[in-house]
Design a protein around this motif. Structure first.
Motif, PDB file in Angstrom:
ATOM      1  N   UNK A 115      39.674  37.916  33.127  1.00  0.00           N
ATOM      2  CA  UNK A 115      40.815  38.826  32.960  1.00  0.00           C
ATOM      3  C   UNK A 115      41.374  39.284  34.303  1.00  0.00           C
ATOM      4  N   UNK A 116      40.605  39.096  35.380  1.00  0.00           N
ATOM      5  CA  UNK A 116      41.081  39.485  36.701  1.00  0.00           C
ATOM      6  C   UNK A 116      41.777  38.341  37.430  1.00  0.00           C
ATOM      7  N   UNK A 117      41.907  37.190  36.777  1.00  0.00           N
ATOM      8  CA  UNK A 117      42.547  36.029  37.400  1.00  0.00           C
ATOM      9  C   UNK A 117      43.851  35.719  36.681  1.00  0.00           C
ATOM     10  N   UNK A 118      44.924  35.592  37.453  1.00  0.00           N
ATOM     11  CA  UNK A 118      46.251  35.294  36.911  1.00  0.00           C
ATOM     12  C   UNK A 118      46.686  36.295  35.848  1.00  0.00           C
ATOM     13  N   UNK A 123      46.919  42.795  39.372  1.00  0.00           N
ATOM     14  CA  UNK A 123      46.657  42.000  40.571  1.00  0.00           C
ATOM     15  C   UNK A 123      47.233  42.711  41.785  1.00  0.00           C
ATOM     16  N   UNK A 124      46.632  42.447  42.931  1.00  0.00           N
ATOM     17  CA  UNK A 124      47.160  42.996  44.173  1.00  0.00           C
ATOM     18  C   UNK A 124      47.126  41.982  45.309  1.00  0.00           C
ATOM     19  N   UNK A 125      46.843  40.720  44.963  1.00  0.00           N
ATOM     20  CA  UNK A 125      46.921  39.657  45.958  1.00  0.00           C
ATOM     21  C   UNK A 125      47.398  38.384  45.270  1.00  0.00           C
ATOM     22  N   UNK A 133      51.437  29.622  42.535  1.00  0.00           N
ATOM     23  CA  UNK A 133      50.924  30.971  42.722  1.00  0.00           C
ATOM     24  C   UNK A 133      49.711  31.216  41.833  1.00  0.00           C
ATOM     25  N   UNK A 134      48.718  31.900  42.390  1.00  0.00           N
ATOM     26  CA  UNK A 134      47.561  32.349  41.627  1.00  0.00           C
ATOM     27  C   UNK A 134      47.379  33.835  41.921  1.00  0.00           C
ATOM     28  N   UNK A 135      47.343  34.641  40.883  1.00  0.00           N
ATOM     29  CA  UNK A 135      47.224  36.087  41.033  1.00  0.00           C
ATOM     30  C   UNK A 135      45.769  36.507  40.883  1.00  0.00           C
ATOM     31  N   UNK A 136      45.353  37.484  41.682  1.00  0.00           N
ATOM     32  CA  UNK A 136      43.954  37.913  41.630  1.00  0.00           C
ATOM     33  C   UNK A 136      43.833  39.374  42.045  1.00  0.00           C
TER      34      UNK A 136
END
Length: 245
Positions: A115-118, A123-125, A133-136
């Motif tokens: 749940x913390x990936x994409x 997300x903050x990075x 793009x990959x959100x984390x």
């Protein structure tokens, strides 16, 4: 079958069971409802297909030899290769040339942190890899990796974008998935980049899996492929790898 770079998969022809109108054959390529597909296999002798997604889930659809229709479904039981998956469907192993090998990291608590990936809501990075793009979450990455703990505690503390140039999207995304789910797919096509990433990041868990993969697949036919990696990264310190040389 058509597998696109973004992980979408399309199928047409005999045995390509369509979910929307319940027909078994598709005469034009039709998108199958599986996301983030990494690999797909099929053979002329068989009428069913198998797919593998980024989270190491296997899927099957098509016909069995007894003409039984298999609608698209996820295969339960966490098979470790296409061969193992075929046994669960066909009762006997089917080889598909060079099959992928999957190693599974067992987390201590058995919890997935996917749940913390994409997650666009948390997300903050942002990792930018080959224009993708990959959100984390920095907070989670700092807990999961000593490398990220150092990165996001120093000069990168306030940085919200990280551009990755040294690794392909599929390799780096697989590494991020491993940190969040404990699963990673290792095969002949990505082993070199994964070993280099593990070495650069000081990622001992990943390096251990890479050594295991090389040890299990090292033979007279593959030694010319793996020996440069073994020599460059001193993987022969593993006694079992050394004994095979």
């Amino acid at each position: 079958l058509f597998l696109l770079e973004d992980g979408q998969i399309f199928g047409c022809g005999y045995g390509q069971h369509l979910i929307d109108d319940n027909r078994q054959n598709a005469f034009v390529p039709t998108r199958l409802p599986i996301k983030n597909v990494q690999s797909v296999v099929c053979r002329n002798e068989d009428s069913f297909s198998l797919a593998l997604d980024q989270s190491s889930n296997y899927y099957v659809w098509g016909y069995l030899q007894n003409e039984k229709v298999i609608p698209l479904k996820k295969i339960e039981g966490q098979p470790e290769s296409f061969v193992a998956a075929s046994v669960m469907i066909n009762k006997s192993p089917i080889t598909y040339g060079l099959t992928s090998t999957i190693h599974v990291l067992e987390s201590n608590d058995g919890i997935s942190f996917s749940k913390y990936l994409n997650n666009p809501d948390n997300y903050d990075v942002e990792f930018v890899i080959q224009d993708k793009r990959v959100l984390a979450s920095k907070c989670y990455l700092k807990m999961a990796s000593e490398y990220y703990s150092r990165m996001f505690s120093g000069d990168w503390l306030e940085n919200s974008k990280v551009v990755i140039k040294d690794y392909s999207y599929h390799v780096y995304y697989s590494y991020l998935v491993m940190l969040h789910t404990g699963h990673i797919r290792i095969d002949q096509s990505n082993i070199a980049q994964l070993v280099d990433l593990a070495n650069c990041y000081g990622e001992q868990r990943l390096m251990k899996l890479c050594r295991t993969f090389i040890r299990n697949n090292l033979n007279e036919q593959t030694i010319s492929i793996y020996y440069p990696l073994i020599y460059r990264y001193q993987l022969d310190k593993d006694d079992e790898v050394h004994d095979k040389l």
